[in-house]
Design an enzyme around this catalytic site. Structure first.
Site, mmCIF file in Angstrom:
data_model
loop_
_atom_site.group_PDB
_atom_site.id
_atom_site.type_symbol
_atom_site.label_atom_id
_atom_site.label_comp_id
_atom_site.label_asym_id
_atom_site.label_seq_id
_atom_site.Cartn_x
_atom_site.Cartn_y
_atom_site.Cartn_z
ATOM 1 N N LYS A 1 13.644 13.551 -24.979
ATOM 2 C CA LYS A 1 12.521 12.664 -24.695
ATOM 3 C C LYS A 1 11.756 12.311 -25.971
ATOM 4 O O LYS A 1 11.459 11.152 -26.220
ATOM 5 C CB LYS A 1 11.556 13.304 -23.682
ATOM 6 C CG LYS A 1 12.197 13.583 -22.346
ATOM 7 C CD LYS A 1 11.186 13.792 -21.256
ATOM 8 C CE LYS A 1 10.573 12.494 -20.830
ATOM 9 N NZ LYS A 1 11.472 11.631 -20.069
ATOM 10 N N GLU B 1 4.886 24.265 -11.466
ATOM 11 C CA GLU B 1 3.531 23.715 -11.514
ATOM 12 C C GLU B 1 3.201 23.184 -12.913
ATOM 13 O O GLU B 1 2.580 22.135 -13.070
ATOM 14 C CB GLU B 1 2.526 24.801 -11.104
ATOM 15 C CG GLU B 1 1.068 24.473 -11.368
ATOM 16 C CD GLU B 1 0.520 23.378 -10.473
ATOM 17 O OE1 GLU B 1 1.171 23.088 -9.454
ATOM 18 O OE2 GLU B 1 -0.533 22.807 -10.803
ATOM 19 N N SER C 1 5.945 6.968 -21.582
ATOM 20 C CA SER C 1 7.120 6.086 -21.625
ATOM 21 C C SER C 1 6.783 4.671 -21.186
ATOM 22 O O SER C 1 7.573 3.761 -21.394
ATOM 23 C CB SER C 1 8.230 6.634 -20.721
ATOM 24 O OG SER C 1 8.518 7.960 -21.055
ATOM 25 N N HIS D 1 9.901 34.064 -17.663
ATOM 26 C CA HIS D 1 9.498 34.103 -19.078
ATOM 27 C C HIS D 1 7.981 34.245 -19.216
ATOM 28 O O HIS D 1 7.479 34.406 -20.318
ATOM 29 C CB HIS D 1 10.032 32.896 -19.857
ATOM 30 C CG HIS D 1 9.448 31.585 -19.477
ATOM 31 N ND1 HIS D 1 10.176 30.434 -19.446
ATOM 32 C CD2 HIS D 1 8.206 31.234 -19.106
ATOM 33 C CE1 HIS D 1 9.400 29.432 -19.079
ATOM 34 N NE2 HIS D 1 8.200 29.889 -18.860
ATOM 35 N N HIS D 2 7.252 34.150 -18.098
ATOM 36 C CA HIS D 2 5.814 34.421 -18.146
ATOM 37 C C HIS D 2 5.530 35.906 -18.068
ATOM 38 O O HIS D 2 4.378 36.315 -18.099
ATOM 39 C CB HIS D 2 5.108 33.728 -16.987
ATOM 40 C CG HIS D 2 5.172 32.231 -17.069
ATOM 41 N ND1 HIS D 2 4.210 31.490 -17.699
ATOM 42 C CD2 HIS D 2 6.091 31.357 -16.626
ATOM 43 C CE1 HIS D 2 4.533 30.207 -17.626
ATOM 44 N NE2 HIS D 2 5.662 30.104 -16.989
ATOM 45 N N TRP E 1 -6.773 33.014 -13.199
ATOM 46 C CA TRP E 1 -6.323 32.018 -12.214
ATOM 47 C C TRP E 1 -5.023 32.454 -11.566
ATOM 48 O O TRP E 1 -4.684 31.990 -10.487
ATOM 49 C CB TRP E 1 -6.171 30.643 -12.858
ATOM 50 C CG TRP E 1 -4.892 30.413 -13.601
ATOM 51 C CD1 TRP E 1 -4.606 30.829 -14.855
ATOM 52 C CD2 TRP E 1 -3.737 29.706 -13.142
ATOM 53 N NE1 TRP E 1 -3.340 30.444 -15.216
ATOM 54 C CE2 TRP E 1 -2.777 29.744 -14.174
ATOM 55 C CE3 TRP E 1 -3.397 29.048 -11.959
ATOM 56 C CZ2 TRP E 1 -1.521 29.150 -14.064
ATOM 57 C CZ3 TRP E 1 -2.142 28.464 -11.863
ATOM 58 C CH2 TRP E 1 -1.220 28.517 -12.894
ATOM 59 N N ARG F 1 -5.913 37.542 -25.192
ATOM 60 C CA ARG F 1 -6.643 36.503 -24.478
ATOM 61 C C ARG F 1 -7.554 37.150 -23.441
ATOM 62 O O ARG F 1 -7.436 38.337 -23.159
ATOM 63 C CB ARG F 1 -5.670 35.525 -23.810
ATOM 64 C CG ARG F 1 -4.822 36.140 -22.739
ATOM 65 C CD ARG F 1 -3.717 35.226 -22.277
ATOM 66 N NE ARG F 1 -4.218 34.228 -21.330
ATOM 67 C CZ ARG F 1 -3.429 33.612 -20.430
ATOM 68 N NH1 ARG F 1 -2.147 33.900 -20.366
ATOM 69 N NH2 ARG F 1 -3.931 32.726 -19.612
ATOM 70 N N ASP G 1 0.870 -1.177 0.000
ATOM 71 C CA ASP G 1 0.000 0.000 0.000
ATOM 72 C C ASP G 1 0.911 1.232 0.000
ATOM 73 O O ASP G 1 2.127 1.118 -0.088
ATOM 74 C CB ASP G 1 -0.910 0.016 1.241
ATOM 75 C CG ASP G 1 -2.183 0.827 1.001
ATOM 76 O OD1 ASP G 1 -2.051 1.983 0.543
ATOM 77 O OD2 ASP G 1 -3.280 0.308 1.239
ATOM 78 N N THR H 1 13.759 18.144 -23.370
ATOM 79 C CA THR H 1 12.462 17.787 -23.926
ATOM 80 C C THR H 1 12.644 17.135 -25.287
ATOM 81 O O THR H 1 11.980 16.138 -25.613
ATOM 82 C CB THR H 1 11.568 19.041 -24.054
ATOM 83 O OG1 THR H 1 11.671 19.779 -22.846
ATOM 84 C CG2 THR H 1 10.125 18.666 -24.274
ATOM 85 N N SER I 1 -3.365 19.423 0.517
ATOM 86 C CA SER I 1 -3.641 18.111 -0.056
ATOM 87 C C SER I 1 -2.497 17.648 -0.950
ATOM 88 O O SER I 1 -2.022 16.513 -0.840
ATOM 89 C CB SER I 1 -4.943 18.180 -0.841
ATOM 90 O OG SER I 1 -5.022 17.131 -1.755
ATOM 91 N N SER I 2 -2.020 18.558 -1.820
ATOM 92 C CA SER I 2 -0.948 18.171 -2.747
ATOM 93 C C SER I 2 0.329 17.839 -2.001
ATOM 94 O O SER I 2 1.032 16.891 -2.350
ATOM 95 C CB SER I 2 -0.639 19.310 -3.716
ATOM 96 O OG SER I 2 -1.753 19.582 -4.489
ATOM 97 N N HIS J 1 5.791 28.051 -12.747
ATOM 98 C CA HIS J 1 6.438 27.284 -13.792
ATOM 99 C C HIS J 1 6.694 25.838 -13.395
ATOM 100 O O HIS J 1 6.368 24.935 -14.152
ATOM 101 C CB HIS J 1 7.669 27.966 -14.365
ATOM 102 C CG HIS J 1 7.940 27.401 -15.724
ATOM 103 N ND1 HIS J 1 7.175 27.734 -16.814
ATOM 104 C CD2 HIS J 1 8.750 26.419 -16.139
ATOM 105 C CE1 HIS J 1 7.539 27.002 -17.848
ATOM 106 N NE2 HIS J 1 8.498 26.195 -17.455
ATOM 107 N N TYR K 1 5.211 21.911 -14.957
ATOM 108 C CA TYR K 1 5.881 20.618 -15.151
ATOM 109 C C TYR K 1 5.304 19.555 -14.245
ATOM 110 O O TYR K 1 5.380 18.366 -14.561
ATOM 111 C CB TYR K 1 7.389 20.777 -14.967
ATOM 112 C CG TYR K 1 7.960 21.584 -16.104
ATOM 113 C CD1 TYR K 1 7.508 21.356 -17.389
ATOM 114 C CD2 TYR K 1 8.882 22.585 -15.914
ATOM 115 C CE1 TYR K 1 7.961 22.101 -18.447
ATOM 116 C CE2 TYR K 1 9.350 23.338 -16.964
ATOM 117 C CZ TYR K 1 8.888 23.090 -18.233
ATOM 118 O OH TYR K 1 9.347 23.842 -19.287
#
Lengths: 307, 202, 540
Positions: C334, C258, C271, C305-306, C145, C453, C109, C331, C172-173, C256, C260
């Protein structure tokens, strides 16, 4: 008097608007406009370079993937190999992307350096974002304070049409056959062509962002903080943009219109705008269209031009 | 999984030990949190050379700067008043040319256009942002609360020195002040001393 | 191995499954039940968030305001994002982790089963708080958000509800992440070395560390918002000497990583699936792990970069541009490794494989637009336009959500013991993959043409592509009803029993237990047989 001058100018500009390719959004437009400044053209170029690099990589990678999917399927009797790594291959596809990245970072860096360099500007305009309108103050024109200061907000026709259930067809709002729905203002920002213009941005209430795609950039307007950017418009015309940072209820309804005119015409416009020279210490309001932000200042005709 | 009597004692003992360690970790984290402020100050000012304080530069520091007469920098002044504050506010000169290292004085005028006494705070900002580290103020009204009675006008000085180490590419600096209403201080003012209230006088 | 299986079948007869609905689900400490709860909750939230997306697309169907007021539109965009991120994608991955990690590493478990129960049961309360704010006087959150001040502080008292909801989601997370780390590091069966673990377990281990590192940062940022609004502090209030931009730095330092957190487990899932259906071991197992780890590390140093347009100093913009471009390298590794895994395989194309392949292609398209967004001068044009909206929906919908769907098709027979309908699974796939492109691809064009947006209405020039996008949106939304149908059919009605090894090419411990997986698995640790593992050979 202002109107009388503006009307014929608007007509001339309207003709221009058709000739300038993609100065304003067009139906079925697929790509970024080239814009009307040297930097906006360079921004467009670098966008295209990186786009084509991505397309090329995509064609190779997806191509190989589809080849694999058609050649190595079980239904065709393919038998799985058992190899599962190759240091050589992995080194290759680490190094090649690094080279590609360096190749695209180089032009981006040089362009960014040029975009950040506001030196040598001959004119300064202060832009203040309000919920939900823009205030433009002409602070400096070749070392003089033009003392022009006005508020620019969504033009009345669009404003009526955009109300919930207004029954007005947005397509009916046009200037010279081009839809200006939500992209037109009561008082555009008039700017001279061929002059390096420095903008200084701030905001009164929340964060806004000033964006005219034809100029090639956007800049946030933040309360308490000033940001700067510059442009030098090469072609006369009317260039439309919008607020690009969510700023509350009417974020979608605070457009920006830049009317670029030749320098001589701009000077004429300026003299027509400027109020009669007021006595220096008078804190009187200049003659803005809106009473709401009642205390914006800067009609300070007591300049001491130093250079 | 069944515990024997002897083990029971040791489990209890273990739990106490873990609790002690956990409390120690909590205390250490708390102290570390408090240590962040001095640690960052040391790291920034001693190691990285970043100026932290918004306050006035000391006279000694100011006089140590060498005037660089070969270079001229334009300093522009921008004034804004938040729409919640019924004041007028402007710079006497909108731009001056200075040599780096030279002490310069400029004046600003603020007028309270309402009838009440109001406290305002000025928030400074320098563009381009990278240059703000090289813009030193030895005197500025932005360090303190400004109390203006109804209708009062005040002249306020700013003395500054542009650091001679300002990067070569920078030719123009913009100093901006935005006046905001200090609502809390205004309310306290009215409570403590009703006589300064503009309405009472009229 | 056989021993473990026999033991479990025997066990199944008197299962120790708690009796009674409440007793079984509310008080459960069983990783499989909690995993199911997470997945069901996630599906529910997916439809709640999805219906908000339908309202958004309906209003944007044509120019002019037809359906909702702009305030309500802003609520929809803000809450849609919060619900999808914290309610749909993250719980889905935690649910998959709960179900599969103990079974993949041979643990009975999760390490901390009671905390596991708690970390799930916080979520319904958190989302009740969040969603109830929509019905309050003064309306729900309208500031996006990201909750940028000063705008987010202009809202009514819903701000406090949203912030407390975010605190609870964060708790929780963090508890979920602690549990996963403790399980992976302490509960592996003897012989299950770290470098023999399935790559899904690896991706979750790294993700869990990201979660622990950044959720407190978000909690701190929103707490500062709370004190700014209610206790007179001025962290982000310019009038009091604060800095609104500081919030953005703190937020994106969380934000950021987050991003990922929402994609690394998807990498792990893909994979797992591609080697199974290519019947060939994953190419470059260790390189894949290093790539995940380097992406996780880079995620901490690229946040600004945001916010290229906030007026950062030039040096800052250059640094964040270069650092962001670096992410393309791991990336890329992958993606190339997935393609090479397919090469010389023996492929079949069941629904999980179809979703995995669509993931690789469409996520890569999202990666391309991400690379374009990294170029600062071009980002000055792209920033806050529909180009960005298209970009992050490609990586989150066709990335994260497609991977979640792939994993549900892949492991569902193991969970419920029945095969889903392959025919309807494929119909669901083709509907989804076509409609999602109709939905999001035209948004690239809209952004480039100049549509910002988060606007409820737009110029007539943007009408055509918006209409196409809306049609794609409704189509995609309707297609997901098929997904629910396929899952319900498989669980309750399907007559086709699944074998223990559901897929011919599947490797790993989870396929050695019977289908459906009994309530308790690996009560005694299995004997590890390297040839049965996907990565049994540690030299690779």
């Amino acid at each position: 008097m202002r109107r009388a001058l503006a009307a014929p100018a608007l007509m001339v500009l309207g003709m221009f608007a058709h000739q300038v390719a993609m100065a304003n959004p067009e139906p079925w437009q697929l790509n970024m406009p080239k814009g009307v400044t040297v930097t906006s053209n360079e921004v467009h170029d670098i966008h295209m370079i990186v786009l084509w690099i991505c397309v090329a990589i995509g064609v190779v990678v997806f191509g190989l993937m589809f080849v694999a999917m058609f050649r190595f399927r079980k239904s065709k009797g393919a038998v799985a190999a058992t190899w599962d790594h190759s240091t050589k291959l992995e080194a290759i596809w680490t190094i090649i992307p690094i080279l590609i990245l360096i190749g695209s970072a180089w032009p981006a860096t040089t362009l960014l350096l040029r975009m950040a360099d506001t030196s040598g500007s001959e004119m300064t305009v202060k832009v203040t974002g309000y919920q939900w309108k823009w205030r433009y103050e002409y602070v400096d024109f070749f070392g003089k304070d033009p003392g022009i200061n006005f508020v620019s907000s969504l033009e009345a026709q669009s404003n009526r049409a955009r109300q919930l259930g207004s029954g007005i067809d947005p397509a009916s709002i046009q200037v010279d056959g081009v839809s200006t729905y939500l992209l037109d203002v009561d008082k555009p920002l008039v700017l001279p062509t061929g002059v390096k213009i420095r903008f200084v941005f701030t905001a009164d209430d929340v964060i806004h962002a000033w964006w005219v795609p034809s100029l090639g950039w956007k800049q946030d307007a933040i309360p308490g903080i000033i940001n700067s950017a510059w442009t030098e418009i090469s072609q006369p015309g009317t260039y439309r943009g919008q607020c690009a940072e969510l700023c509350g209820r009417d974020h979608g309804f605070m457009p920006i219109v830049v009317k670029a005119v030749p320098k001589a015409e701009f000077e004429q416009w300026m003299t027509a705008q400027a109020p009669a020279p007021a006595p220096a210490p008078a804190p009187a309001e200049p003659a803005p269209a809106e009473p709401a932000p009642a205390t914006a200042t800067t009609n300070a005709p007591t300049t001491a031009p130093q250079g | 999984m069944r515990k024997q009597v002897g083990q029971h004692e040791s489990v209890k003992h273990d739990a106490r030990g873990i609790a002690r360690v956990a409390l120690g970790v909590v205390a250490a984290s708390f102290l570390f949190g408090f240590a962040m402020v001095p640690l960052y100050r040391i790291a920034c000012e001693q190691v990285l050379g970043i100026k932290l304080s918004e306050g006035a530069v000391s006279a000694a520091e100011a006089s140590s700067m060498q005037v660089d007469p070969s270079r001229t920098v334009v300093v522009e002044f921008m004034t804004s008043v938040n729409s919640k504050l019924p004041w007028a506010f402007k710079a006497e000169k909108t731009r001056v040319e200075v040599h780096p290292g030279e002490l310069t004085e400029v004046w600003f005028d603020a007028t309270n256009q309402s009838a009440q006494a109001i406290v305002g705070n000025a928030v400074p900002s320098v563009a381009p942002s990278a240059a703000s580290a090289f813009f030193n103020k030895t005197e500025c009204f932005c360090f303190t609360e400004q109390v203006l009675a109804g209708g009062e006008t005040r002249r306020m000085p700013v003395r500054f020195i542009v650091d001679p180490q300002l990067p070569q590419g920078t030719h123009t600096l913009t100093l901006s002040y935005t006046f905001y209403a200090n609502e809390l201080a205004t309310r306290n003012l009215a409570l403590v001393n009703p006589s300064v209230d503009g309405i009472a006088k009229n | 191995m056989a021993h473990a299986a026999v033991h479990d079948t025997h066990h199944d007869a008197h299962d120790h499954k708690p009796q009674g609905f409440l007793h079984r689900w509310l008080f459960t400490t069983n990783h499989k039940d909690i995993g199911t709860l997470y997945l069901v909750f996630s599906m529910l939230m997916f439809f709640v968030g999805g219906s908000m997306a339908m309202i958004i697309r309906a209003e944007l169907f044509e120019p002019g305001m037809q359906l909702v007021r702009p305030e309500f539109f802003n609520e929809m965009t803000s809450v849609h994002a919060l619900v999808m991120i914290f309610g749909a994608v993250m719980p889905a991955f935690v649910g998959l982790g709960n179900w599969m990690i103990p079974m993949q590493i041979g643990a009975p478990d999760m390490a901390l089963p009671r905390m596991n129960n708690w970390s799930f049961w916080i979520l319904p309360f958190a989302f009740t708080l969040l969603l109830s704010s929509l019905f309050m006087p003064g309306a729900g959150p309208q500031g996006g958000w990201t909750l940028y001040p000063p705008l987010s502080l202009q809202g009514g008292n819903s701000v406090a509800f949203v912030i407390f909801a975010i605190h609870m989601m964060g708790i929780s997370s963090i508890m979920g992440a602690i549990n996963i780390i403790a399980t992976i590091l302490n509960m592996r069966a003897p012989g299950m070395d770290l470098l023999k673990m399935p790559i899904f377990v690896w991706s979750w281990l790294i993700t869990a560390f990201l979660l622990i590192a950044v959720m407190p940062v978000l909690a701190g940022a929103v707490t500062m918002l709370l004190t700014d609004k209610y206790f007179g502090t001025s962290f982000f209030n310019a009038a009091g000497g604060g800095d609104p931009v500081m919030y953005q730095h703190i937020f994106w330092f969380f934000g950021h990583p987050e991003v990922y957190i929402m994609i690394l487990p998807a990498f792990g899932i893909v994979s797992e699936i591609i080697p199974t259906f290519a019947r060939k071991p994953l190419f470059g197992y260790q390189a894949m792990i290093y790539a995940i780890a380097s992406i996780a590390f880079l995620s901490f140093i690229v946040w600004a970069h945001h916010m290229f347009t906030v007026g950062m100093p030039l040096g800052g913009e250059l640094y964040f541009m270069y650092a962001t471009m670096l992410i393309a390298i791991p990336t890329g590794v992958k993606v190339f490794n997935w393609v090479t895994t397919m090469w010389e395989g023996s492929m079949t194309f069941e629904t999980p494989m179809l979703f995995a392949i669509a993931f690789v292609i469409l996520f890569t398209i999202g990666g391309f637009s991400g690379l374009m967004l990294a170029i600062v001068p071009a980002d000055f044009q792209y920033h806050d336009t529909y180009f960005v909206v298209a970009h992050f929906h490609y990586v989150l919908v066709t990335g994260a959500i497609f991977a979640i769907m792939a994993s549900v098709y892949y492991w569902l027979p193991k969970w419920c013991g029945n095969m889903y309908s392959e025919r309807w699974g494929k119909i669901h796939f083709w509907m989804s993959v076509i409609s999602v492109n109709v939905l999001f691809f035209p948004q690239h064009f809209l952004g480039l043409a100049g549509m910002p947006r988060r606007i409820p209405d737009y110029n007539v020039a943007f009408a055509d592509f918006n209409m196409i996008s809306s049609i794609g949106g409704f189509w995609f939304g309707a297609s997901q009803l098929l997904f629910v149908g396929v899952v319900i059919h498989a669980v309750y009605f399907s007559k086709k029993r699944a074998q223990a090894r559901v897929w011919e090419g599947a490797r790993g411990l989870e396929w050695t237990v019977p289908s459906p997986a009994p309530h308790h698995t690996f009560s005694e640790p299995p004997v590890i047989d390297n040839s049965q593992l996907a990565h049994g050979d540690v030299t690779h």
